[in-house]
Each structure stands twice: as C-alpha cells, then as structure tokens.
Design a protein around this motif. Structure first.
Motif, PDB file in Angstrom:
ATOM      1  N   GLU A   1       0.741  -1.068   0.445  1.00  0.00           N
ATOM      2  CA  GLU A   1      -0.399  -0.240  -0.172  1.00  0.00           C
ATOM      3  C   GLU A   1       0.757   1.157   0.072  1.00  0.00           C
ATOM      4  O   GLU A   1       0.402   2.287  -0.276  1.00  0.00           O
ATOM      5  CB  GLU A   1      -1.342  -0.216   1.313  1.00  0.00           C
ATOM      6  N   GLN A   2       2.003   1.211   0.083  1.00  0.00           N
ATOM      7  CA  GLN A   2       3.497   2.533   0.627  1.00  0.00           C
ATOM      8  C   GLN A   2       4.060   2.385  -1.242  1.00  0.00           C
ATOM      9  O   GLN A   2       5.192   3.086  -1.199  1.00  0.00           O
ATOM     10  CB  GLN A   2       3.764   2.195   1.458  1.00  0.00           C
ATOM     11  N   VAL A   3       3.019   2.027  -2.354  1.00  0.00           N
ATOM     12  CA  VAL A   3       4.378   1.599  -2.884  1.00  0.00           C
ATOM     13  C   VAL A   3       4.671   3.105  -3.682  1.00  0.00           C
ATOM     14  O   VAL A   3       6.013   3.144  -3.612  1.00  0.00           O
ATOM     15  CB  VAL A   3       4.008   1.053  -4.562  1.00  0.00           C
TER      16      VAL A   3
ATOM     17  N   TYR B   1      12.120   4.187 -12.415  1.00  0.00           N
ATOM     18  CA  TYR B   1      10.788   4.381 -11.101  1.00  0.00           C
ATOM     19  C   TYR B   1      10.434   5.478 -11.152  1.00  0.00           C
ATOM     20  O   TYR B   1       9.223   6.152 -11.137  1.00  0.00           O
ATOM     21  CB  TYR B   1      12.282   5.674 -10.019  1.00  0.00           C
ATOM     22  N   LEU B   2      10.534   6.375 -12.662  1.00  0.00           N
ATOM     23  CA  LEU B   2       9.700   7.068 -13.520  1.00  0.00           C
ATOM     24  C   LEU B   2       8.702   6.434 -14.048  1.00  0.00           C
ATOM     25  O   LEU B   2       7.557   6.890 -14.103  1.00  0.00           O
ATOM     26  CB  LEU B   2      10.534   7.865 -14.636  1.00  0.00           C
ATOM     27  N   SER B   3       8.758   5.542 -14.873  1.00  0.00           N
ATOM     28  CA  SER B   3       7.652   4.898 -15.426  1.00  0.00           C
ATOM     29  C   SER B   3       7.017   3.913 -14.367  1.00  0.00           C
ATOM     30  O   SER B   3       5.864   4.211 -14.897  1.00  0.00           O
ATOM     31  CB  SER B   3       8.528   3.248 -16.549  1.00  0.00           C
ATOM     32  N   GLN B   4       7.300   3.777 -13.859  1.00  0.00           N
ATOM     33  CA  GLN B   4       6.010   3.105 -12.712  1.00  0.00           C
ATOM     34  C   GLN B   4       5.286   4.092 -11.613  1.00  0.00           C
ATOM     35  O   GLN B   4       4.448   4.008 -11.254  1.00  0.00           O
ATOM     36  CB  GLN B   4       7.462   2.041 -11.133  1.00  0.00           C
ATOM     37  N   VAL B   5       6.084   5.683 -11.130  1.00  0.00           N
ATOM     38  CA  VAL B   5       5.172   6.474 -10.439  1.00  0.00           C
ATOM     39  C   VAL B   5       3.910   6.449 -11.900  1.00  0.00           C
ATOM     40  O   VAL B   5       2.836   6.810 -11.229  1.00  0.00           O
ATOM     41  CB  VAL B   5       5.644   7.612 -10.859  1.00  0.00           C
ATOM     42  N   ALA B   6       4.673   6.616 -13.174  1.00  0.00           N
ATOM     43  CA  ALA B   6       2.994   6.767 -14.162  1.00  0.00           C
ATOM     44  C   ALA B   6       2.315   6.069 -14.393  1.00  0.00           C
ATOM     45  O   ALA B   6       1.512   5.735 -14.230  1.00  0.00           O
ATOM     46  CB  ALA B   6       4.132   6.885 -14.946  1.00  0.00           C
ATOM     47  N   GLU B   7       2.947   4.434 -13.798  1.00  0.00           N
ATOM     48  CA  GLU B   7       2.150   3.350 -13.599  1.00  0.00           C
ATOM     49  C   GLU B   7       1.238   3.412 -13.067  1.00  0.00           C
ATOM     50  O   GLU B   7       0.448   3.152 -13.481  1.00  0.00           O
ATOM     51  CB  GLU B   7       3.440   2.544 -14.200  1.00  0.00           C
ATOM     52  N   TRP B   8       1.402   3.548 -11.408  1.00  0.00           N
ATOM     53  CA  TRP B   8       0.247   3.360 -10.321  1.00  0.00           C
ATOM     54  C   TRP B   8      -0.235   5.193 -10.264  1.00  0.00           C
ATOM     55  O   TRP B   8      -1.583   4.969 -10.152  1.00  0.00           O
ATOM     56  CB  TRP B   8       1.495   4.471  -8.865  1.00  0.00           C
ATOM     57  N   ALA B   9      -0.632   5.986 -11.901  1.00  0.00           N
ATOM     58  CA  ALA B   9      -0.872   7.029 -11.456  1.00  0.00           C
ATOM     59  C   ALA B   9      -1.757   6.509 -12.950  1.00  0.00           C
ATOM     60  O   ALA B   9      -2.357   7.724 -13.234  1.00  0.00           O
ATOM     61  CB  ALA B   9      -0.236   8.476 -12.003  1.00  0.00           C
TER      62      ALA B   9
END
Length: 98
Positions: free
Chosen positions: A18-20, A64-72
């Motif tokens: 939950e804190q990804v 990391y950037l790609s995964q922040v975008a994925e999360w959003a």
C-alpha cells in the motif's frame, strides 16, 4: 523500444504494498541523487565520467519514473509526448540562446 513497452516490462519487477508510491518516490530521489553525484565528481573533482555507471543510474531513474506513471495510470508514452510538445512550444526554433 517504445515507452509504453518499457513501462509494461518494467512493471513486471515492481514489488510493493500500500505504500508503493512512497517507495517509488524515495527510490526516484535516491537514484537521481546518484546521477547528480557522478556528474558532480566529473565536473568538480576531476574524475573521469563513468559512462557505464551513468547509464546504469539513468536506467534506474527511468524505471522509477515509469512506475510512478504506471501507479498513476499514465501511459509513459504520454509523459514523453507531452514533454516534447512543451519543449517545442517553449523553444520553437530549437535550442535556447544563452
């Protein structure tokens, strides 16, 4: 490789709870700091620029950037395209004149 393909492939290695988003943000800051440190050592300490290490650290930032975008739920291709559109608007003739 296409940005969205990279984002999808990178997501296979994401581990989180939950804190990804916090983990991704801290990782992005940390990896960005490592890129900055390599450049600082080159610029101010007279060290050779380690292209292999710089490439590795830049790849970590990209992950990391790609995964922040994925999360959003933002396609990474959209991030790249919007950035190019902004740059074209800001610098219609190309590079800025200093």
């Amino acid at each position: 490789m296409e940005f969205n393909d990279y984002q999808s492939l990178a997501n296979r290695t994401l581990y989180g709870n939950e804190q990804v988003l916090t983990n991704l943000s801290l990782g992005l800051a940390s990896e960005t700091g490592q890129v900055v440190d390599l450049i600082k050592k080159y610029t101010f300490h007279g060290e050779q620029l380690d292209h292999e290490q710089l490439t590795k650290q830049m790849g970590d930032v990209l992950w990391y950037l790609s995964q922040v975008a994925e999360w959003a739920d933002i396609p990474f291709e959209e991030v790249a395209q919007q950035n190019i559109t902004k740059l074209n608007h800001k610098y219609p003739s190309g590079k800025s004149v200093q």
